[in-house]
Design a protein around this motif. Sequence first.
Motif, PDB file in Angstrom:
ATOM      1  N   VAL A 191       0.856  -1.184   0.000  1.00 44.10           N
ATOM      2  CA  VAL A 191       0.000   0.000   0.000  1.00 44.10           C
ATOM      3  C   VAL A 191       0.891   1.232   0.000  1.00 44.10           C
ATOM      4  O   VAL A 191       1.910   1.276   0.707  1.00 44.10           O
ATOM      5  N   VAL A 192       0.520   2.233  -0.781  1.00 43.57           N
ATOM      6  CA  VAL A 192       1.284   3.474  -0.869  1.00 43.57           C
ATOM      7  C   VAL A 192       0.489   4.593  -0.202  1.00 43.57           C
ATOM      8  O   VAL A 192      -0.732   4.688  -0.376  1.00 43.57           O
ATOM      9  N   VAL A 193       1.174   5.436   0.562  1.00 44.27           N
ATOM     10  CA  VAL A 193       0.525   6.548   1.254  1.00 44.27           C
ATOM     11  C   VAL A 193       1.354   7.812   1.092  1.00 44.27           C
ATOM     12  O   VAL A 193       2.528   7.754   0.727  1.00 44.27           O
ATOM     13  N   HIS A 194       0.728   8.936   1.360  1.00 40.76           N
ATOM     14  CA  HIS A 194       1.479  10.188   1.500  1.00 40.76           C
ATOM     15  C   HIS A 194       0.819  11.008   2.605  1.00 40.76           C
ATOM     16  O   HIS A 194      -0.397  10.897   2.832  1.00 40.76           O
ATOM     17  N   PRO A 195       1.594  11.840   3.317  1.00 44.63           N
ATOM     18  CA  PRO A 195       1.059  12.533   4.493  1.00 44.63           C
ATOM     19  C   PRO A 195       0.419  13.877   4.216  1.00 44.63           C
ATOM     20  O   PRO A 195      -0.067  14.524   5.150  1.00 44.63           O
ATOM     21  N   GLY A 196       0.421  14.336   2.956  1.00 45.66           N
ATOM     22  CA  GLY A 196      -0.076  15.674   2.682  1.00 45.66           C
ATOM     23  C   GLY A 196       0.932  16.723   3.106  1.00 45.66           C
ATOM     24  O   GLY A 196       2.143  16.520   3.010  1.00 45.66           O
ATOM     25  N   GLY A 197       0.427  17.850   3.588  1.00 43.63           N
ATOM     26  CA  GLY A 197       1.321  18.924   4.051  1.00 43.63           C
ATOM     27  C   GLY A 197       1.407  18.921   5.559  1.00 43.63           C
ATOM     28  O   GLY A 197       0.462  19.325   6.257  1.00 43.63           O
TER      29      GLY A 197
END
Length: 304
Positions: A191-197
């Motif tokens: 699974v790939v995620v990103h935290p935003g800002g």
Amino acid sequence: MPTQSTIALVTGGNAGIGYFVAEQLAAAGAAVVLGSRDPAKAASAIGAIQARVPGARVTAVRLDLADLASLKSSADALDVPRLDVAVLNAGVLLEGPRRRETPAGHELTFGTNHLGHFALTALLWPRLSRGRVVTTGSFTARSAHLDLDDLQSTRAFEPKRAYERAKLAQMLFGFELARRLDSAGSRALSVVVHPGGALDDLTPSRPPVHSRTTGQLLRAVPAGLVLQGKDAGAWPSVHAALDPSIRNGQLWGPRFFGLRGKPRLEMPKGPLADSATGRRLWELSAELTGVDPDFVTAPVTGLR
């Protein structure tokens, strides 16, 4: 929610978003292992988590992703029978214009953020083959371009651009791993995620790991309309690690414009959807690290 037997590794779990991922996993009942280069910082993080989460089960393993030669020892030192979750979170963003290299001669940002995690995943695969790999990318990767002929940024180096490319490489790795798991009929998930800002000044204090003054918070209030703290930046990773409805190959990020809020499912677009580049990057990463490119179907116990 995890069972009492859930075991999670968080790389870079001693600071920043990684710390909050570890804290939130521990609060949900998981046994957490912090992967950290600095034993003293890892001990401080463990103390901070245990102060907030009574009964938290948190340990640490020394982990230097920039040093490929050291990774087998780190994997061997991981004193767990299996891993249910590996959150690939650690990363570096260099300050200053000077290009730096890892002990193996790779550009430091790419070598740490991507190649180190690629090799570590292969080394841990015998214990991860039924678990989840959660790869932490970045919102900025959407506008990055990966030059397969110059992965090491030898022709032109700029720290921010190198960071964006390394994060794009991480995300492409996560999606390519998902495709290989599907092809192999594996029960594991990628699974790939990103935290935003995520900003320090919007992040609650966790002394001695992180301290925020009232003045810093007040100055950051306007930014809080579109951005968030690193505690909230951890939510997509924790969701991907624990939610039973998660599916292989998904991308999760913050709900509002991809910058803040609770996690939502996103559709990989642009460079993130380039499967041909992801496949070629995998092959090149295997060559650069000495890892068996087929480790998903033929688990390895170390680097060649």
